[in-house]
Design a protein around this motif. Structure first.
Motif, mmCIF file in Angstrom:
data_model
loop_
_atom_site.group_PDB
_atom_site.id
_atom_site.type_symbol
_atom_site.label_atom_id
_atom_site.label_comp_id
_atom_site.label_asym_id
_atom_site.label_seq_id
_atom_site.Cartn_x
_atom_site.Cartn_y
_atom_site.Cartn_z
ATOM 1 N N THR A 179 25.795 -10.011 49.963
ATOM 2 C CA THR A 179 27.028 -10.138 50.732
ATOM 3 C C THR A 179 28.215 -10.089 49.783
ATOM 4 O OG1 THR A 179 25.912 -11.495 52.403
ATOM 5 C CG2 THR A 179 28.322 -11.524 52.381
ATOM 6 N N VAL A 180 29.128 -9.149 50.025
ATOM 7 C CA VAL A 180 30.301 -8.992 49.168
ATOM 8 C C VAL A 180 31.532 -9.301 50.017
ATOM 9 C CG1 VAL A 180 31.584 -7.485 47.621
ATOM 10 C CG2 VAL A 180 29.103 -7.200 47.882
ATOM 11 N N ASN B 113 2.949 5.091 37.475
ATOM 12 C CA ASN B 113 2.776 6.313 38.247
ATOM 13 C C ASN B 113 3.467 6.282 39.606
ATOM 14 O OD1 ASN B 113 1.208 7.483 36.263
ATOM 15 N ND2 ASN B 113 -0.718 6.775 37.143
ATOM 16 N N TYR B 114 4.264 5.257 39.824
ATOM 17 C CA TYR B 114 4.935 5.118 41.103
ATOM 18 C C TYR B 114 6.398 5.534 41.016
ATOM 19 C CZ TYR B 114 1.096 2.795 43.451
ATOM 20 O OH TYR B 114 -0.104 2.528 44.050
ATOM 21 N N ALA B 115 6.847 6.244 42.054
ATOM 22 C CA ALA B 115 8.267 6.478 42.248
ATOM 23 C C ALA B 115 8.823 5.264 42.982
ATOM 24 C CB ALA B 115 8.497 7.740 43.064
ATOM 25 N N LEU B 116 10.012 4.852 42.591
ATOM 26 C CA LEU B 116 10.597 3.616 43.108
ATOM 27 C C LEU B 116 12.012 3.880 43.607
ATOM 28 C CD1 LEU B 116 9.530 1.696 39.941
ATOM 29 C CD2 LEU B 116 8.409 1.458 42.160
ATOM 30 N N ALA B 117 12.453 3.046 44.516
ATOM 31 C CA ALA B 117 13.807 3.224 45.037
ATOM 32 C C ALA B 117 14.333 1.929 45.616
ATOM 33 C CB ALA B 117 13.838 4.308 46.108
ATOM 34 N N TRP B 118 15.636 1.880 45.744
ATOM 35 C CA TRP B 118 16.323 0.829 46.482
ATOM 36 C C TRP B 118 17.006 1.478 47.690
ATOM 37 C CZ3 TRP B 118 15.943 -4.290 45.515
ATOM 38 C CH2 TRP B 118 15.433 -4.671 44.273
ATOM 39 N N PHE B 119 16.824 0.840 48.841
ATOM 40 C CA PHE B 119 17.524 1.206 50.067
ATOM 41 C C PHE B 119 18.328 -0.012 50.521
ATOM 42 C CE2 PHE B 119 15.649 5.270 51.536
ATOM 43 C CZ PHE B 119 14.659 5.415 50.583
ATOM 44 N N ARG B 120 19.270 0.207 51.401
ATOM 45 C CA ARG B 120 20.011 -0.923 51.961
ATOM 46 C C ARG B 120 20.280 -0.667 53.450
ATOM 47 N NH1 ARG B 120 25.821 -0.043 48.867
ATOM 48 N NH2 ARG B 120 26.542 1.750 50.111
ATOM 49 N N GLN B 121 20.454 -1.765 54.154
ATOM 50 C CA GLN B 121 20.746 -1.668 55.579
ATOM 51 C C GLN B 121 21.810 -2.682 55.945
ATOM 52 O OE1 GLN B 121 17.319 -1.964 58.146
ATOM 53 N NE2 GLN B 121 18.386 -0.868 59.794
ATOM 54 N N ALA B 122 22.938 -2.181 56.414
ATOM 55 C CA ALA B 122 24.017 -3.040 56.887
ATOM 56 C C ALA B 122 23.820 -3.313 58.370
ATOM 57 C CB ALA B 122 25.362 -2.359 56.639
ATOM 58 N N PRO B 123 24.395 -4.395 58.884
ATOM 59 C CA PRO B 123 24.249 -4.714 60.312
ATOM 60 C C PRO B 123 24.725 -3.564 61.187
ATOM 61 C CG PRO B 123 25.163 -6.578 59.134
ATOM 62 C CD PRO B 123 25.145 -5.432 58.158
ATOM 63 N N PRO C 166 33.036 -4.714 49.565
ATOM 64 C CA PRO C 166 32.533 -5.262 50.833
ATOM 65 C C PRO C 166 31.584 -4.311 51.555
ATOM 66 C CG PRO C 166 34.849 -5.786 50.591
ATOM 67 C CD PRO C 166 34.501 -4.870 49.451
ATOM 68 N N GLU C 167 31.790 -3.020 51.412
ATOM 69 C CA GLU C 167 30.912 -2.052 52.084
ATOM 70 C C GLU C 167 29.530 -1.962 51.443
ATOM 71 O OE1 GLU C 167 34.007 -1.517 50.948
ATOM 72 O OE2 GLU C 167 34.229 0.502 50.077
ATOM 73 N N ASP C 168 29.318 -2.661 50.327
ATOM 74 C CA ASP C 168 27.992 -2.737 49.729
ATOM 75 C C ASP C 168 27.141 -3.829 50.370
ATOM 76 O OD1 ASP C 168 29.550 -2.160 46.553
ATOM 77 O OD2 ASP C 168 28.464 -0.701 47.786
ATOM 78 N N THR C 169 27.723 -4.588 51.264
ATOM 79 C CA THR C 169 27.011 -5.662 51.936
ATOM 80 C C THR C 169 25.844 -5.128 52.753
ATOM 81 O OG1 THR C 169 28.942 -7.111 52.048
ATOM 82 C CG2 THR C 169 27.222 -7.478 53.693
ATOM 83 N N GLY C 170 24.712 -5.826 52.662
ATOM 84 C CA GLY C 170 23.551 -5.438 53.437
ATOM 85 C C GLY C 170 22.289 -6.078 52.891
#
Length: 125
Positions: A122-123, A31-41, A87-91
């Motif tokens: 890290t890419v 019953n949960y909504a789920l997600a992935w977030f990311r944060q780069a420096p 590389p921009e997927d790094t975080g």
């Protein structure tokens, strides 16, 4: 209270693949909504992909054709398959969850109640 623990972050070369996993302690995980977030420096945390209880998904446009979010309810796990990494997927990648029975996919961080501790991706070029 729901505990989320992420696994799978590591260093890879551009063009490679990774699969992140997030295991939840929720009793009614389905019953949960789920997600992935990311944060780069130096940047704000951003939505990457989300999935609701019905299996509907939504993605950040730059990752839409490369990443896939999925869930395994019996295992109480949400996955993020990442292909053709750049590389921009790094975080730091965070798993998020919120109890949600509506057929919606939330894209805003404040709409999620529970968060994991994050896993570093890290890419390198």
């Amino acid at each position: 209270q729901v505990r989320l623990v992420e696994y799978g972050g590591e260093s890879v070369q551009a063009g490679g693949s990774l699969r992140l996993a997030c295991v939840a302690s929720a009793r009614t995980f389905s019953n949960y909504a789920l997600a992935w977030f990311r944060q780069a420096p130096g940047k704000e945390r951003e939505f990457v992909g989300g999935i609701n209880w019905n299996g509907d998904t939504d993605y950040l446009v730059p990752v839409k054709d490369r990443f896939t979010i999925s869930r395994d309810n019996p295992k109480k796990t949400v996955y993020l398959q990442m292909n053709s990494l750049k590389p921009e997927d790094t975080g730091v990648y965070y798993c998020a969850a919120v109890y949600e029975t509506r057929v919606v996919v939330h894209r805003i961080a404040s709409e999620y109640e529970y968060w994991g501790q994050g896993t570093q991706v890290t890419v390198s070029s």
